[in-house]
Design a protein around this motif. Structure first.
Motif: not given
Length: 168
Positions: A129-132, A155-156, A100-101, A135-138
Motif C-alpha cells: 500500500f505504502f509503496a503504491a 519506509m519513508r 489512500g484518502t 513510499w520507499a522501503t529503507q
C-alpha cells in the motif's frame, strides 16, 4: 462498501478509541492472514481488545478517522515529526480507497507542521500500500512481540516543498 461510497475524513478524537481498537483488531486478525501466521497475528494484535490500553493511548493522539455512511472504517495516526504509527482499515474496505484518502489527509496535516518527510514501520501487509503511494522501503527488520518474530519495513516518503518532492 461499494467503490462509489463516499469516504468522509475527520480528525481523531479521544472518544474514537473503541472504534479504532475494533478496526485494529480486525485488520490484524483478518486483514493480514495472507502474510502473517496465526501465532504472529495473536502476538501482534492480542487475543482480545484491551479497551483500557486504547483509551489511554487515545487520550493525546493526532490523526484521522475514515467513515463511510457514518460508520468508522479506518484510521491513521501521525506525530509532529511525520511518523505514522497506526494505519489500519477494516478488511471489508481494503483496496477501496479508504487508506489512500486517509494518507492524503495525513500528508496535508504533516505539510502544515513543516515535516520534511513521512516515515513509518509498515507491516508486510501494509508495505505494498505504502509503496503504491510513492513510499520507499529503507530496511526490513525483525521485531519481537511476546516471543514471536515478525517482519516489518522502515519506509519513508518525502513531502512536497513548494511543488517539489523532497526525500532527504
Amino acid at each position: 462498501m461499494n467503490t462509489q461510497s463516499k469516504v468522509d475524513i475527520r480528525p481523531l478524537a479521544p472518544a474514537d478509541y473503541p472504534d479504532a481498537a475494533r478496526i485494529y483488531f480486525c485488520a490484524i486478525h483478518e486483514g493480514t492472514r495472507g502474510v502473517y501466521t496465526l501465532e504472529q497475528r495473536r502476538a501482534w494484535g492480542g487475543d482480545t481488545i484491551n479497551l483500557d490500553r486504547w483509551k489511554a493511548r487515545f487520550a493525546q493522539i493526532t490523526g484521522f478517522m475514515a467513515e463511510v455512511h457514518g460508520e468508522p472504517v479506518g484510521f491513521m495516526t501521525i506525530d509532529e515529526t511525520g511518523y505514522i504509527d497506526l494505519a489500519f482499515v477494516l478488511p471489508s474496505v481494503a483496496g477501496k480507497g479508504v487508506g489512500g484518502t486517509l494518507l492524503k489527509a495525513v500528508e496535508r496535516w504533516a505539510s502544515t507542521q513543516a515535516a520534511p518527510r513521512l516515515t513509518t514501520h509498515a507491516s508486510m501487509a501494509a508495505r505494498p500500500f505504502f509503496a503504491a503511494h510513492g513510499w520507499a522501503t529503507q530496511d526490513a527488520e525483525e521485531i519481537e512481540r511476546q516471543g514471536v518474530t515478525l517482519t516489518r519495513y522502515k519506509m519513508r516518503k518525502g513531502l512536497s516543498t513548494q511543488g517539489q518532492e523532497t526525500d532527504q
